[in-house]
Design a protein around this motif. Structure first.
Motif, PDB file in Angstrom:
ATOM      1  N   MET A   1       0.841  -1.197   0.000  1.00 44.46           N
ATOM      2  CA  MET A   1       0.000   0.000   0.000  1.00 44.46           C
ATOM      3  C   MET A   1       0.877   1.248   0.000  1.00 44.46           C
ATOM      4  O   MET A   1       1.864   1.335   0.733  1.00 44.46           O
ATOM      5  N   ILE A   2       0.511   2.220  -0.835  1.00 49.37           N
ATOM      6  CA  ILE A   2       1.182   3.513  -0.893  1.00 49.37           C
ATOM      7  C   ILE A   2       0.210   4.575  -0.398  1.00 49.37           C
ATOM      8  O   ILE A   2      -0.934   4.643  -0.851  1.00 49.37           O
ATOM      9  N   LEU A   3       0.651   5.406   0.540  1.00 48.10           N
ATOM     10  CA  LEU A   3      -0.170   6.494   1.052  1.00 48.10           C
ATOM     11  C   LEU A   3       0.260   7.790   0.380  1.00 48.10           C
ATOM     12  O   LEU A   3       1.448   8.137   0.378  1.00 48.10           O
ATOM     13  N   VAL A   4      -0.703   8.506  -0.184  1.00 48.76           N
ATOM     14  CA  VAL A   4      -0.455   9.804  -0.807  1.00 48.76           C
ATOM     15  C   VAL A   4      -1.010  10.886   0.104  1.00 48.76           C
ATOM     16  O   VAL A   4      -2.223  10.969   0.310  1.00 48.76           O
ATOM     17  N   THR A   5      -0.125  11.706   0.686  1.00 43.58           N
ATOM     18  CA  THR A   5      -0.595  12.854   1.458  1.00 43.58           C
ATOM     19  C   THR A   5      -0.825  14.022   0.501  1.00 43.58           C
ATOM     20  O   THR A   5      -0.298  14.061  -0.601  1.00 43.58           O
ATOM     21  N   GLY A   6      -1.651  14.966   0.931  1.00 41.67           N
ATOM     22  CA  GLY A   6      -1.985  16.068   0.038  1.00 41.67           C
ATOM     23  C   GLY A   6      -2.696  15.580  -1.205  1.00 41.67           C
ATOM     24  O   GLY A   6      -2.525  16.129  -2.300  1.00 41.67           O
ATOM     25  N   ALA A   7      -3.530  14.569  -1.049  1.00 45.09           N
ATOM     26  CA  ALA A   7      -4.131  13.910  -2.213  1.00 45.09           C
ATOM     27  C   ALA A   7      -5.114  14.793  -2.954  1.00 45.09           C
ATOM     28  O   ALA A   7      -5.482  14.483  -4.087  1.00 45.09           O
ATOM     29  N   GLY A   8      -5.548  15.884  -2.359  1.00 42.26           N
ATOM     30  CA  GLY A   8      -6.436  16.799  -3.048  1.00 42.26           C
ATOM     31  C   GLY A   8      -5.714  17.910  -3.777  1.00 42.26           C
ATOM     32  O   GLY A   8      -6.345  18.734  -4.434  1.00 42.26           O
ATOM     33  N   GLY A   9      -4.373  17.935  -3.677  1.00 45.36           N
ATOM     34  CA  GLY A   9      -3.594  19.005  -4.284  1.00 45.36           C
ATOM     35  C   GLY A   9      -3.236  18.737  -5.735  1.00 45.36           C
ATOM     36  O   GLY A   9      -3.587  17.704  -6.314  1.00 45.36           O
ATOM     37  N   ASN A  10      -2.494  19.664  -6.318  1.00 48.51           N
ATOM     38  CA  ASN A  10      -2.152  19.577  -7.736  1.00 48.51           C
ATOM     39  C   ASN A  10      -1.342  18.324  -8.055  1.00 48.51           C
ATOM     40  O   ASN A  10      -1.587  17.662  -9.065  1.00 48.51           O
ATOM     41  N   VAL A  11      -0.361  18.013  -7.216  1.00 47.15           N
ATOM     42  CA  VAL A  11       0.475  16.832  -7.459  1.00 47.15           C
ATOM     43  C   VAL A  11      -0.187  15.575  -6.915  1.00 47.15           C
ATOM     44  O   VAL A  11      -0.256  14.546  -7.589  1.00 47.15           O
ATOM     45  N   GLY A  12      -0.696  15.641  -5.697  1.00 45.72           N
ATOM     46  CA  GLY A  12      -1.280  14.459  -5.064  1.00 45.72           C
ATOM     47  C   GLY A  12      -2.451  13.888  -5.837  1.00 45.72           C
ATOM     48  O   GLY A  12      -2.603  12.660  -5.944  1.00 45.72           O
ATOM     49  N   SER A  13      -3.279  14.754  -6.400  1.00 42.06           N
ATOM     50  CA  SER A  13      -4.431  14.252  -7.166  1.00 42.06           C
ATOM     51  C   SER A  13      -3.969  13.530  -8.428  1.00 42.06           C
ATOM     52  O   SER A  13      -4.540  12.505  -8.815  1.00 42.06           O
ATOM     53  N   GLU A  14      -2.931  14.049  -9.077  1.00 45.76           N
ATOM     54  CA  GLU A  14      -2.381  13.370 -10.257  1.00 45.76           C
ATOM     55  C   GLU A  14      -1.742  12.048  -9.865  1.00 45.76           C
ATOM     56  O   GLU A  14      -1.895  11.031 -10.561  1.00 45.76           O
ATOM     57  N   LEU A  15      -1.048  12.041  -8.735  1.00 46.41           N
ATOM     58  CA  LEU A  15      -0.332  10.830  -8.311  1.00 46.41           C
ATOM     59  C   LEU A  15      -1.292   9.702  -7.960  1.00 46.41           C
ATOM     60  O   LEU A  15      -1.049   8.540  -8.330  1.00 46.41           O
ATOM     61  N   THR A  16      -2.375  10.007  -7.265  1.00 47.01           N
ATOM     62  CA  THR A  16      -3.316   8.937  -6.924  1.00 47.01           C
ATOM     63  C   THR A  16      -3.866   8.289  -8.187  1.00 47.01           C
ATOM     64  O   THR A  16      -4.015   7.067  -8.259  1.00 47.01           O
ATOM     65  N   GLY A  17      -4.152   9.111  -9.202  1.00 54.72           N
ATOM     66  CA  GLY A  17      -4.653   8.559 -10.460  1.00 54.72           C
ATOM     67  C   GLY A  17      -3.631   7.698 -11.170  1.00 54.72           C
ATOM     68  O   GLY A  17      -3.952   6.608 -11.669  1.00 54.72           O
ATOM     69  N   ILE A  18      -2.381   8.156 -11.225  1.00 54.23           N
ATOM     70  CA  ILE A  18      -1.324   7.389 -11.893  1.00 54.23           C
ATOM     71  C   ILE A  18      -1.120   6.050 -11.202  1.00 54.23           C
ATOM     72  O   ILE A  18      -1.019   5.001 -11.861  1.00 54.23           O
ATOM     73  N   LEU A  19      -1.065   6.064  -9.881  1.00 53.86           N
ATOM     74  CA  LEU A  19      -0.844   4.817  -9.142  1.00 53.86           C
ATOM     75  C   LEU A  19      -2.020   3.856  -9.318  1.00 53.86           C
ATOM     76  O   LEU A  19      -1.828   2.653  -9.520  1.00 53.86           O
TER      77      LEU A  19
END
Length: 274
Positions: A1-19
């Protein structure tokens, strides 16, 4: 499991989608519930309150981490005690040769120091200025065709947050990035007028940039952020303490493709400017 902090931000939102699209188990840390991509588990928590992170950390191997929070050592200790092995920290190019008494550079320097001291495996991402900062122009563009901007003559190798997220995903899912710091930029160095010209063409409007004087810029910025950050940006861009114009090849090296140009970012987000 990978945890993305700041998931609502510019980078975090993109990262959750990519993962998620890559089939990686991903959990999004948010302060309040929000819509998330399919396959992404949302958990509420606050990096300013390290103990609130415990439910989000169950079964987590790696964390995408934002800096600048009240108790970074405490948050990292909670992560380590929960079994986290690896952290990718979103930092800034301003730390290289930066001054700790500059509020922006100092914040990122302190975050990097806390991660190093945590004994977790780490990777630092040091991006240039975000293309998404252009979204700050929306109120002016809704009011007319003129954008007034501070530091108008300063070129920045702006980067699409999607490219930051792509590098972050690489660092979190493949070996070999431990103990490394990557300076990541877009494909070219642009002044505000260059970015506005692209938007003008895409929107079919005659847009014009008017530089703010330093005095005007200080008044405008002081209404939007604490004075210590206003001083930091003036030190960067008016006094020349930080040059964010140099272009690197890190995105190409790490993802196998060129970083996205500003026009691509602008097309993707054009609806926000209409």
């Amino acid at each position: 499991m990978i945890l993305v902090t700041g998931a609502g931000g510019n980078v975090g939102s993109e990262l959750t989608g990519i993962l998620a699209r890559g089939g990686h188990p991903v959990r999004a840390l948010v302060r309040t519930p929000r819509p998330l991509p399919d396959g992404v588990e949302g958990v509420t928590g606050d990096l300013n309150e390290p103990t609130s992170l415990k439910p989000a950390l169950e079964g987590v191997r790696a964390v995408f981490l934002l800096g600048g929070y009240d108790d970074m050592p405490g948050a990292l200790a909670v992560m380590r005690d929960a079994g986290v092995e690896q952290v990718t920290l979103l930092s800034s190019r301003s730390v290289v040769g930066g001054h700790a008494d500059n509020a922006v550079a100092g914040m990122h320097m302190a975050a990097e120091a806390a991660v190093r001291a945590s004994k977790l495996a780490w990777t630092f991402l040091r991006p240039s200025g975000f293309m998404s900062n252009s979204l700050q122009w929306i109120p002016q563009l809704r009011a007319g065709d003129v954008v007034r901007e501070p530091f108008a003559n300063v070129p920045v190798a702006t980067i699409d947050p999607y490219d930051i997220a792509a590098v972050a995903a690489e660092s979190l899912t493949t070996p070999g990035h431990e103990g490394l710091a990557y300076a990541i930029t877009g494909p070219g160095s642009l002044r505000p007028a260059d970015r506005l010209r692209v938007l003008s063409e895409l929107l079919g409007r005659e847009l014009r940039l008017e530089p703010l004087s330093d005095a005007e810029a200080r008044v405008t910025m002081s209404a939007e952020m604490p004075e210590k950050y206003v001083d930091a940006f003036f030190r960067f861009f008016a006094e020349g303490e930080f040059d964010d114009s140099a272009v690197t090849g890190a995105v190409q090296d790490l993802t196998g493709r060129a970083p996205r140009p500003f026009a691509t970012w602008a097309r993707t987000h054009l609806a926000a400017f209409r």
